[in-house]
Design a protein around this motif. Structure first.
Motif, PDB file in Angstrom:
ATOM      1  N   MET A 180      15.115 -17.805  17.541  1.00 22.63           N
ATOM      2  CA  MET A 180      14.620 -16.118  17.898  1.00 22.63           C
ATOM      3  C   MET A 180      13.518 -15.701  17.427  1.00 22.63           C
ATOM      4  O   MET A 180      13.563 -15.284  15.884  1.00 22.63           O
ATOM      5  CB  MET A 180      16.028 -15.030  16.990  1.00 22.63           C
ATOM      6  CG  MET A 180      16.146 -13.611  17.810  1.00 22.63           C
ATOM      7  SD  MET A 180      17.779 -12.251  17.575  1.00 22.63           S
ATOM      8  CE  MET A 180      18.558 -13.388  18.251  1.00 22.63           C
ATOM      9  N   PRO A 181      12.634 -15.777  18.012  1.00 24.16           N
ATOM     10  CA  PRO A 181      11.419 -14.791  17.382  1.00 24.16           C
ATOM     11  C   PRO A 181      11.321 -12.965  16.465  1.00 24.16           C
ATOM     12  O   PRO A 181      12.335 -12.770  16.962  1.00 24.16           O
ATOM     13  CB  PRO A 181      11.130 -14.715  18.696  1.00 24.16           C
ATOM     14  CG  PRO A 181      10.946 -14.591  19.529  1.00 24.16           C
ATOM     15  CD  PRO A 181      12.708 -15.200  19.148  1.00 24.16           C
ATOM     16  N   MET A 182      10.533 -12.704  15.367  1.00 26.89           N
ATOM     17  CA  MET A 182      10.800 -12.112  15.018  1.00 26.89           C
ATOM     18  C   MET A 182      12.599 -11.757  14.182  1.00 26.89           C
ATOM     19  O   MET A 182      12.848 -10.758  13.929  1.00 26.89           O
ATOM     20  CB  MET A 182      10.545 -10.343  15.610  1.00 26.89           C
ATOM     21  CG  MET A 182       9.281 -11.165  15.872  1.00 26.89           C
ATOM     22  SD  MET A 182       8.249  -9.759  17.519  1.00 26.89           S
ATOM     23  CE  MET A 182       9.523  -7.982  16.493  1.00 26.89           C
ATOM     24  N   LEU A 183      13.558 -12.565  13.946  1.00 22.92           N
ATOM     25  CA  LEU A 183      14.471 -12.757  13.392  1.00 22.92           C
ATOM     26  C   LEU A 183      14.500 -11.908  12.421  1.00 22.92           C
ATOM     27  O   LEU A 183      16.245 -10.914  12.556  1.00 22.92           O
ATOM     28  CB  LEU A 183      14.705 -14.251  12.668  1.00 22.92           C
ATOM     29  CG  LEU A 183      16.662 -13.781  12.253  1.00 22.92           C
ATOM     30  CD1 LEU A 183      17.497 -13.897  13.246  1.00 22.92           C
ATOM     31  CD2 LEU A 183      16.808 -15.849  11.734  1.00 22.92           C
ATOM     32  N   ALA A 184      13.206 -11.651  11.377  1.00 25.62           N
ATOM     33  CA  ALA A 184      13.651 -10.512  10.041  1.00 25.62           C
ATOM     34  C   ALA A 184      13.747  -9.283  10.925  1.00 25.62           C
ATOM     35  O   ALA A 184      14.716  -8.817  10.056  1.00 25.62           O
ATOM     36  CB  ALA A 184      12.894 -10.931   9.079  1.00 25.62           C
ATOM     37  N   ALA A 185      13.098  -9.358  11.197  1.00 26.16           N
ATOM     38  CA  ALA A 185      12.776  -7.442  11.892  1.00 26.16           C
ATOM     39  C   ALA A 185      13.954  -7.004  13.000  1.00 26.16           C
ATOM     40  O   ALA A 185      14.145  -5.868  12.355  1.00 26.16           O
ATOM     41  CB  ALA A 185      11.146  -7.924  13.233  1.00 26.16           C
ATOM     42  N   TYR A 186      14.603  -8.138  13.280  1.00 23.28           N
ATOM     43  CA  TYR A 186      15.827  -7.625  14.439  1.00 23.28           C
ATOM     44  C   TYR A 186      17.111  -7.737  13.702  1.00 23.28           C
ATOM     45  O   TYR A 186      17.387  -6.864  13.239  1.00 23.28           O
ATOM     46  CB  TYR A 186      16.186  -9.396  14.802  1.00 23.28           C
ATOM     47  CG  TYR A 186      15.247  -8.712  16.473  1.00 23.28           C
ATOM     48  CD1 TYR A 186      13.920  -8.122  16.987  1.00 23.28           C
ATOM     49  CD2 TYR A 186      14.940  -9.846  17.449  1.00 23.28           C
ATOM     50  CE1 TYR A 186      13.657  -8.199  17.660  1.00 23.28           C
ATOM     51  CE2 TYR A 186      14.589 -10.148  18.220  1.00 23.28           C
ATOM     52  CZ  TYR A 186      13.713  -8.996  18.687  1.00 23.28           C
ATOM     53  OH  TYR A 186      12.324  -9.477  19.454  1.00 23.28           O
ATOM     54  N   LEU A 187      17.250  -8.194  12.309  1.00 26.46           N
ATOM     55  CA  LEU A 187      18.492  -8.182  11.566  1.00 26.46           C
ATOM     56  C   LEU A 187      18.137  -7.074  10.837  1.00 26.46           C
ATOM     57  O   LEU A 187      19.342  -6.130  10.773  1.00 26.46           O
ATOM     58  CB  LEU A 187      18.466 -10.006  10.342  1.00 26.46           C
ATOM     59  CG  LEU A 187      19.059 -10.531  10.953  1.00 26.46           C
ATOM     60  CD1 LEU A 187      18.651 -11.896  10.298  1.00 26.46           C
ATOM     61  CD2 LEU A 187      20.467 -11.129  11.431  1.00 26.46           C
ATOM     62  N   GLU A 188      16.750  -6.319  10.481  1.00 21.36           N
ATOM     63  CA  GLU A 188      16.786  -5.140   9.742  1.00 21.36           C
ATOM     64  C   GLU A 188      16.747  -4.201  10.491  1.00 21.36           C
ATOM     65  O   GLU A 188      17.853  -2.736   9.882  1.00 21.36           O
ATOM     66  CB  GLU A 188      15.279  -5.077   8.695  1.00 21.36           C
ATOM     67  CG  GLU A 188      14.930  -5.830   7.575  1.00 21.36           C
ATOM     68  CD  GLU A 188      13.585  -5.871   7.465  1.00 21.36           C
ATOM     69  OE1 GLU A 188      13.110  -5.295   6.046  1.00 21.36           O
ATOM     70  OE2 GLU A 188      12.189  -6.193   7.922  1.00 21.36           O
ATOM     71  N   ALA A 189      16.336  -4.302  11.802  1.00 22.06           N
ATOM     72  CA  ALA A 189      16.674  -2.971  12.239  1.00 22.06           C
ATOM     73  C   ALA A 189      18.669  -2.947  12.876  1.00 22.06           C
ATOM     74  O   ALA A 189      18.899  -2.082  12.611  1.00 22.06           O
ATOM     75  CB  ALA A 189      15.826  -3.378  14.256  1.00 22.06           C
ATOM     76  N   GLY A 190      18.944  -4.083  12.593  1.00 19.48           N
ATOM     77  CA  GLY A 190      20.127  -4.324  12.947  1.00 19.48           C
ATOM     78  C   GLY A 190      21.118  -3.593  12.501  1.00 19.48           C
ATOM     79  O   GLY A 190      21.929  -2.355  12.369  1.00 19.48           O
ATOM     80  N   LEU A 191      20.616  -3.917  10.345  1.00 16.58           N
ATOM     81  CA  LEU A 191      21.021  -2.982   9.191  1.00 16.58           C
ATOM     82  C   LEU A 191      20.865  -1.771   9.430  1.00 16.58           C
ATOM     83  O   LEU A 191      21.782  -0.908   9.397  1.00 16.58           O
ATOM     84  CB  LEU A 191      20.920  -3.651   8.293  1.00 16.58           C
ATOM     85  CG  LEU A 191      20.859  -5.529   7.736  1.00 16.58           C
ATOM     86  CD1 LEU A 191      20.356  -5.444   6.399  1.00 16.58           C
ATOM     87  CD2 LEU A 191      22.893  -5.340   7.487  1.00 16.58           C
ATOM     88  N   GLU A 192      19.752  -0.999  10.075  1.00 12.50           N
ATOM     89  CA  GLU A 192      19.414  -0.181   9.882  1.00 12.50           C
ATOM     90  C   GLU A 192      19.889   0.749  11.471  1.00 12.50           C
ATOM     91  O   GLU A 192      20.209   2.319  11.015  1.00 12.50           O
ATOM     92  CB  GLU A 192      17.934   0.621  10.207  1.00 12.50           C
ATOM     93  CG  GLU A 192      16.803   0.194   9.003  1.00 12.50           C
ATOM     94  CD  GLU A 192      15.427   0.053   9.682  1.00 12.50           C
ATOM     95  OE1 GLU A 192      15.447   0.790  11.106  1.00 12.50           O
ATOM     96  OE2 GLU A 192      15.074  -0.132   8.997  1.00 12.50           O
ATOM     97  N   ALA A 193      20.672   0.131  12.164  1.00 15.23           N
ATOM     98  CA  ALA A 193      20.832   0.680  13.049  1.00 15.23           C
ATOM     99  C   ALA A 193      23.076   1.676  12.364  1.00 15.23           C
ATOM    100  O   ALA A 193      23.702   2.420  12.957  1.00 15.23           O
ATOM    101  CB  ALA A 193      22.045  -0.474  14.050  1.00 15.23           C
ATOM    102  N   PHE A 194      23.293   0.733  11.457  1.00 14.25           N
ATOM    103  CA  PHE A 194      24.312   1.313  10.210  1.00 14.25           C
ATOM    104  C   PHE A 194      23.533   1.503   9.623  1.00 14.25           C
ATOM    105  O   PHE A 194      25.030   2.085   8.326  1.00 14.25           O
ATOM    106  CB  PHE A 194      25.111   0.091  10.189  1.00 14.25           C
ATOM    107  CG  PHE A 194      25.773  -0.205  11.925  1.00 14.25           C
ATOM    108  CD1 PHE A 194      26.658  -0.071  12.805  1.00 14.25           C
ATOM    109  CD2 PHE A 194      24.652  -1.481  12.295  1.00 14.25           C
ATOM    110  CE1 PHE A 194      26.348  -0.459  13.531  1.00 14.25           C
ATOM    111  CE2 PHE A 194      25.592  -2.186  13.358  1.00 14.25           C
ATOM    112  CZ  PHE A 194      26.656  -1.899  13.699  1.00 14.25           C
ATOM    113  N   ASP A 195      22.621   2.110   9.132  1.00 15.09           N
ATOM    114  CA  ASP A 195      22.066   3.098   7.565  1.00 15.09           C
ATOM    115  C   ASP A 195      22.618   1.914   6.753  1.00 15.09           C
ATOM    116  O   ASP A 195      22.645   2.479   5.772  1.00 15.09           O
ATOM    117  CB  ASP A 195      23.420   4.685   7.327  1.00 15.09           C
ATOM    118  CG  ASP A 195      23.035   5.017   8.923  1.00 15.09           C
ATOM    119  OD1 ASP A 195      22.138   5.597   9.400  1.00 15.09           O
ATOM    120  OD2 ASP A 195      24.363   6.139   8.938  1.00 15.09           O
TER     121      ASP A 195
END
Length: 137
Positions: free
Chosen positions: A112-127
């Motif tokens: 997955m390209p941009m793995l870090a950004a996707y994981l961070e955005a996933g966390l943000e989706a749950f505050d």
């Protein structure tokens, strides 16, 4: 939604994935003439953070050390972060990630390209965030 995967573990993987995402392929020439390697004429080569297999191996090992349900959570977080699923579809995303018919979870994450950004955005989706945890500010 309560994560089975410790937040500090997710954050450590994000830190390393950021480092991995920032790396670029080597700029060294593959061609050699009679006088030696052909120069790239790039005076800034020393400033380039080239691909480092050890970072990739470290991320892969950290992911493989997680339990299967934790690996599924990581993939579900990345999918939510990249928009494949919404936060309200958490259980469905985790179930799909855990489906044995799919490619291995670690392989999917590593590809997955941009793995870090996707994981961070996933966390943000749950505050949730990594702010104040470990090396992340």
């Amino acid at each position: 939604m309560e994560l089975e995967t410790p937040l500090d573990m997710i954050c450590r993987i994000i830190v390393r994935a950021r480092e991995w995402d920032a790396q670029v392929p080597s700029n060294e020439p593959d061609e050699v003439d009679d006088d030696g390697p052909i120069s790239t004429d790039d005076d800034y080569d020393v400033m380039i953070d080239e691909k480092n297999d050890s970072v990739e191996e470290e991320i892969e090992a950290a992911l493989e050390d997680l339990a299967e349900d934790q690996q599924a959570e990581m993939l579900a977080l990345a999918w939510i972060g990249n928009g494949t699923y919404d936060a309200g579809d958490w259980e469905e995303a985790v179930a799909e990630a855990a489906d044995p018919e799919n490619d291995p979870i670690v392989e999917q994450l590593m590809d997955m390209p941009m793995l870090a950004a996707y994981l961070e955005a996933g966390l943000e989706a749950f505050d949730l965030s990594c702010e104040g945890i470990g090396q992340i500010d």
